[in-house]
Design a protein around this motif. Sequence first.
Motif, short mmCIF file in Angstrom:
data_model
loop_
_atom_site.label_atom_id
_atom_site.label_comp_id
_atom_site.label_asym_id
_atom_site.label_seq_id
_atom_site.Cartn_x
_atom_site.Cartn_y
_atom_site.Cartn_z
N VAL A 7 0.24 0.91 -3.72
CA VAL A 7 0.07 0.31 -5.04
C VAL A 7 0.28 -1.20 -5.01
CG1 VAL A 7 0.92 0.31 -7.43
CG2 VAL A 7 0.78 2.46 -6.13
N GLY A 8 1.18 -1.64 -4.12
CA GLY A 8 1.50 -3.06 -4.07
C GLY A 8 0.32 -3.96 -3.76
N ARG A 9 -0.74 -3.41 -3.17
CA ARG A 9 -1.92 -4.21 -2.85
C ARG A 9 -2.74 -4.56 -4.09
NH1 ARG A 9 -4.44 -1.27 2.57
NH2 ARG A 9 -2.58 -1.47 3.90
N TYR A 10 -2.58 -3.76 -5.13
CA TYR A 10 -3.45 -3.91 -6.31
C TYR A 10 -2.72 -4.42 -7.55
CZ TYR A 10 -6.15 -0.89 -3.23
OH TYR A 10 -6.79 -0.35 -2.14
N VAL A 11 -1.41 -4.28 -7.58
CA VAL A 11 -0.64 -4.74 -8.74
C VAL A 11 0.50 -5.63 -8.26
CG1 VAL A 11 -1.20 -2.68 -10.08
CG2 VAL A 11 0.87 -2.70 -8.69
N GLY A 12 1.20 -6.22 -9.19
CA GLY A 12 2.29 -7.10 -8.84
C GLY A 12 3.50 -6.34 -8.32
N ARG A 13 4.44 -7.11 -7.79
CA ARG A 13 5.65 -6.55 -7.21
C ARG A 13 6.43 -5.70 -8.22
NH1 ARG A 13 9.66 -8.26 -3.20
NH2 ARG A 13 8.21 -9.89 -2.54
N ARG A 14 6.58 -6.21 -9.45
CA ARG A 14 7.38 -5.50 -10.45
C ARG A 14 6.70 -4.21 -10.90
NH1 ARG A 14 10.38 -10.03 -14.30
NH2 ARG A 14 11.32 -11.20 -12.57
N THR A 15 5.39 -4.26 -11.10
CA THR A 15 4.67 -3.05 -11.49
C THR A 15 4.74 -2.00 -10.39
OG1 THR A 15 3.13 -4.39 -12.81
CG2 THR A 15 2.46 -2.14 -12.28
N ALA A 16 4.58 -2.43 -9.15
CA ALA A 16 4.69 -1.51 -8.01
C ALA A 16 6.08 -0.90 -7.95
CB ALA A 16 4.36 -2.24 -6.72
N SER A 17 7.10 -1.71 -8.25
CA SER A 17 8.47 -1.21 -8.24
C SER A 17 8.68 -0.14 -9.30
CB SER A 17 9.45 -2.38 -8.47
OG SER A 17 10.78 -1.91 -8.55
N VAL A 18 8.15 -0.38 -10.50
CA VAL A 18 8.28 0.60 -11.58
C VAL A 18 7.58 1.90 -11.22
CG1 VAL A 18 7.60 1.10 -13.97
CG2 VAL A 18 8.56 -1.14 -13.39
N MET A 19 6.38 1.81 -10.64
CA MET A 19 5.64 3.00 -10.26
C MET A 19 6.35 3.76 -9.15
SD MET A 19 1.71 1.58 -10.47
CE MET A 19 1.00 3.21 -10.24
N ALA A 20 6.96 3.04 -8.21
CA ALA A 20 7.71 3.70 -7.14
C ALA A 20 8.94 4.41 -7.69
CB ALA A 20 8.11 2.67 -6.08
N ILE A 21 9.61 3.78 -8.65
CA ILE A 21 10.78 4.42 -9.28
C ILE A 21 10.36 5.70 -9.98
CG2 ILE A 21 12.47 4.18 -11.15
CD1 ILE A 21 12.64 1.19 -10.41
N ALA A 22 9.23 5.65 -10.69
CA ALA A 22 8.72 6.85 -11.35
C ALA A 22 8.42 7.95 -10.33
CB ALA A 22 7.47 6.52 -12.16
N GLY A 23 7.84 7.56 -9.19
CA GLY A 23 7.54 8.53 -8.15
C GLY A 23 8.79 9.16 -7.56
N VAL A 24 9.83 8.35 -7.36
CA VAL A 24 11.10 8.85 -6.82
C VAL A 24 11.71 9.89 -7.75
CG1 VAL A 24 13.50 8.20 -6.37
CG2 VAL A 24 11.64 6.85 -5.39
N TRP A 25 11.73 9.59 -9.04
CA TRP A 25 12.36 10.52 -9.99
C TRP A 25 11.50 11.76 -10.23
CZ3 TRP A 25 17.23 10.75 -11.19
CH2 TRP A 25 18.02 9.62 -10.98
N LEU A 26 10.19 11.62 -10.14
CA LEU A 26 9.32 12.80 -10.22
C LEU A 26 9.60 13.73 -9.05
CD1 LEU A 26 6.99 14.41 -11.43
CD2 LEU A 26 5.41 12.97 -10.11
N TYR A 27 9.71 13.16 -7.86
CA TYR A 27 10.01 13.97 -6.67
C TYR A 27 11.38 14.63 -6.82
CZ TYR A 27 10.58 15.22 -1.76
OH TYR A 27 10.78 15.91 -0.60
N THR A 28 12.36 13.88 -7.35
CA THR A 28 13.71 14.42 -7.54
C THR A 28 13.69 15.62 -8.50
OG1 THR A 28 14.62 12.21 -7.19
CG2 THR A 28 16.07 13.84 -8.23
N LEU A 29 12.92 15.51 -9.58
CA LEU A 29 12.80 16.62 -10.53
C LEU A 29 12.09 17.81 -9.89
CD1 LEU A 29 11.86 14.66 -13.78
CD2 LEU A 29 14.07 15.70 -13.22
N LEU A 30 11.09 17.54 -9.05
CA LEU A 30 10.35 18.63 -8.41
C LEU A 30 11.23 19.45 -7.47
CD1 LEU A 30 6.91 16.92 -7.60
CD2 LEU A 30 7.34 18.76 -9.23
N VAL A 31 12.23 18.82 -6.86
CA VAL A 31 13.11 19.55 -5.93
C VAL A 31 14.34 20.13 -6.65
CG1 VAL A 31 12.35 18.21 -3.95
CG2 VAL A 31 14.39 17.49 -5.20
#
Length: 212
Positions: A7-31
């Motif tokens: 994602v970092g290639r297409y959006v800014g650092r902060r947006t990529a960070s927010v999306m990564a945080i969302a991905g981490v918590w989605l994975y946490t909920l899935l497990v």
Amino acid sequence: GVLLLVVGRYVGRRTASVMAIAGVWLYTLLVGAPPSALRAAAMATVALVAYGFGRQPDALAGLVVSMALLLGWDPGLAFDVGFQLSVAATAGLILFVPPIERRLIWLPTLIRGQVAVAVAAQIATLPIVLATFQRVSPIALPANVLAAPTIVPIMASGAALAVFGALPGFDAVLGWLAWLMSSVLLWVIQTCASLPGAVIAVGRAPAWLPFV
């Protein structure tokens, strides 16, 4: 890491960070969001926030902040053994791995890190293990060193299966790969656990031991 890379290639650092945080918590909920996964997700969040603001993440500060946030949200986590072991092991990795690894310079590079990680985690968690389970495993160190190389392939093949499993042919290849590596891990666990003297009962430990 993958989300930041893609994602970092297409959006800014902060947006990529927010999306990564969302991905981490989605994975946490899935497990199932067990306490150990909550600790890891909270630490990843702190690190990703630092990344988003262009700051250098600090592992020890991240552990302290994430612990404070989780215990502020649910103080009962302090009495959960899984949470205690996860926090203690992580602190051990942060504090003990570098000095231990320096003393293992005589070992091959591929093995040195795994041994240092296993020793550091066991040193940090031993008081809790003794006080809670009243037993110790002399075979735990070599078992962890043998099991460690299977963890990354299991996680990678499982994640790939979740993403590409619907594609014809990928489901079988990735499924068999995940099964193979998981079977190796289970074999290591079962074999080491069946060895004579794999677990030694030590009796009731002093109540103050875990606090030390």
